[in-house]
Design a protein around this motif. Structure first.
Motif, PDB file in Angstrom:
ATOM      1  N   ASP A   1       0.098  -3.700  41.560  1.00 11.96           N
ATOM      2  CA  ASP A   1       1.582  -2.912  41.284  1.00 11.96           C
ATOM      3  C   ASP A   1       2.235  -3.711  40.271  1.00 11.96           C
TER       4      ASP A   1
ATOM      5  N   ARG B   1       1.288  -3.576  36.636  1.00  6.30           N
ATOM      6  CA  ARG B   1       1.550  -2.211  35.965  1.00  6.30           C
ATOM      7  C   ARG B   1       3.188  -2.174  35.811  1.00  6.30           C
ATOM      8  N   ALA B   2       3.945  -2.649  36.474  1.00  6.01           N
ATOM      9  CA  ALA B   2       5.387  -2.797  36.519  1.00  6.01           C
ATOM     10  C   ALA B   2       5.758  -3.742  35.175  1.00  6.01           C
TER      11      ALA B   2
ATOM     12  N   LEU C   1       3.627  -4.461  32.620  1.00 11.07           N
ATOM     13  CA  LEU C   1       3.269  -3.513  31.385  1.00 11.07           C
ATOM     14  C   LEU C   1       4.318  -2.376  31.325  1.00 11.07           C
ATOM     15  N   ARG C   2       4.799  -1.722  32.147  1.00 12.90           N
ATOM     16  CA  ARG C   2       5.780  -0.542  31.924  1.00 12.90           C
ATOM     17  C   ARG C   2       7.054  -1.315  31.124  1.00 12.90           C
ATOM     18  N   ALA C   3       7.478  -2.296  31.834  1.00 13.90           N
ATOM     19  CA  ALA C   3       8.741  -2.865  31.175  1.00 13.90           C
ATOM     20  C   ALA C   3       8.500  -3.519  29.792  1.00 13.90           C
TER      21      ALA C   3
ATOM     22  N   SER D   1       6.173  -2.552  27.528  1.00 17.84           N
ATOM     23  CA  SER D   1       5.958  -1.283  26.649  1.00 17.84           C
ATOM     24  C   SER D   1       7.436  -0.641  26.345  1.00 17.84           C
ATOM     25  N   ARG D   2       8.360  -0.802  27.288  1.00 18.83           N
ATOM     26  CA  ARG D   2       9.498  -0.208  26.834  1.00 18.83           C
ATOM     27  C   ARG D   2      10.407  -1.320  26.188  1.00 18.83           C
TER      28      ARG D   2
ATOM     29  N   ARG E   1       5.669   7.620  24.478  1.00 17.13           N
ATOM     30  CA  ARG E   1       5.548   7.344  25.847  1.00 17.13           C
ATOM     31  C   ARG E   1       4.681   5.910  25.916  1.00 17.13           C
ATOM     32  N   PRO E   2       4.869   5.251  26.769  1.00 15.14           N
ATOM     33  CA  PRO E   2       4.202   4.012  26.894  1.00 15.14           C
ATOM     34  C   PRO E   2       2.855   4.037  27.081  1.00 15.14           C
TER      35      PRO E   2
ATOM     36  N   PRO F   1      -1.029   5.237  29.193  1.00 15.70           N
ATOM     37  CA  PRO F   1      -1.413   5.081  30.652  1.00 15.70           C
ATOM     38  C   PRO F   1      -1.489   3.676  31.087  1.00 15.70           C
ATOM     39  N   ILE F   2      -0.919   3.496  32.171  1.00 18.25           N
ATOM     40  CA  ILE F   2      -0.717   2.052  32.930  1.00 18.25           C
ATOM     41  C   ILE F   2      -1.362   2.235  34.353  1.00 18.25           C
TER      42      ILE F   2
END
Length: 152
Positions: free
Chosen positions: A6, A9-10, A12-14, A16-17, A147-148, A150-151
């Motif tokens: 998790d 993934r967090a 990678l989301r950060a 990607s933004r 959109r970032p 799929p993660i």
């Protein structure tokens, strides 16, 4: 394929933004120390999940107000015709993306232009004169949501 938890993934989301976040800032946002965040970024980079930083430009601010997606079907098929087309189309500065695809068309191009007359000039003088070009279909971009991806 790498196993992601998790926190990965967090992270990678950060990224990607905001791809330029420091390891210290990532750590603060994710509840990690700076060295722990850095180790995770390094592991994801070494695994090929992260592939460098990209700078996103605002095409409209640079004077390119029109984006067009072109479907291109080559008139003749063969290894040489694909290679000749790819080499020639990648030399056109207005062509931002070249995708070799399966389906109705052989290629999908992302083309930027200042306006519709400028796009018509690029299409007629540069793209339609490329080796092997047969049918072309144009779709003008009206709006786009980023959109970032799929993660897991």
């Amino acid at each position: 394929m790498i196993d992601l938890d998790d926190t990965d993934r967090a992270l990678l989301r950060a990224l990607s933004r905001e791809g330029d976040l420091s390891a210290g800032e990532l750590g603060r946002r994710l509840g990690l120390s700076q060295p722990a965040a850095w180790r995770r970024v390094k592991r994801l980079t070494e695994a090929g999940v992260l592939r460098g930083l990209a700078v996103e430009t605002d095409r409209a601010a640079l004077g390119f107000g029109v984006t067009v997606f072109l479907g291109v079907k080559l008139a003749a098929k063969g290894r040489g015709s694909f290679e000749d087309f790819e080499r020639a189309v990648m030399a056109i500065p207005e062509v931002q993306v070249v995708q070799h695809v399966l389906g109705l068309f052989d290629y999908r191009l992302r083309v930027v232009a200042r306006d519709i007359p400028d796009f018509e000039r690029v299409l007629r003088r540069r793209i339609m004169t490329l080796p092997g070009v047969g049918n072309v279909e144009a779709n003008v971009l009206l709006s786009e949501e980023a959109r970032p991806g799929p993660i897991g």
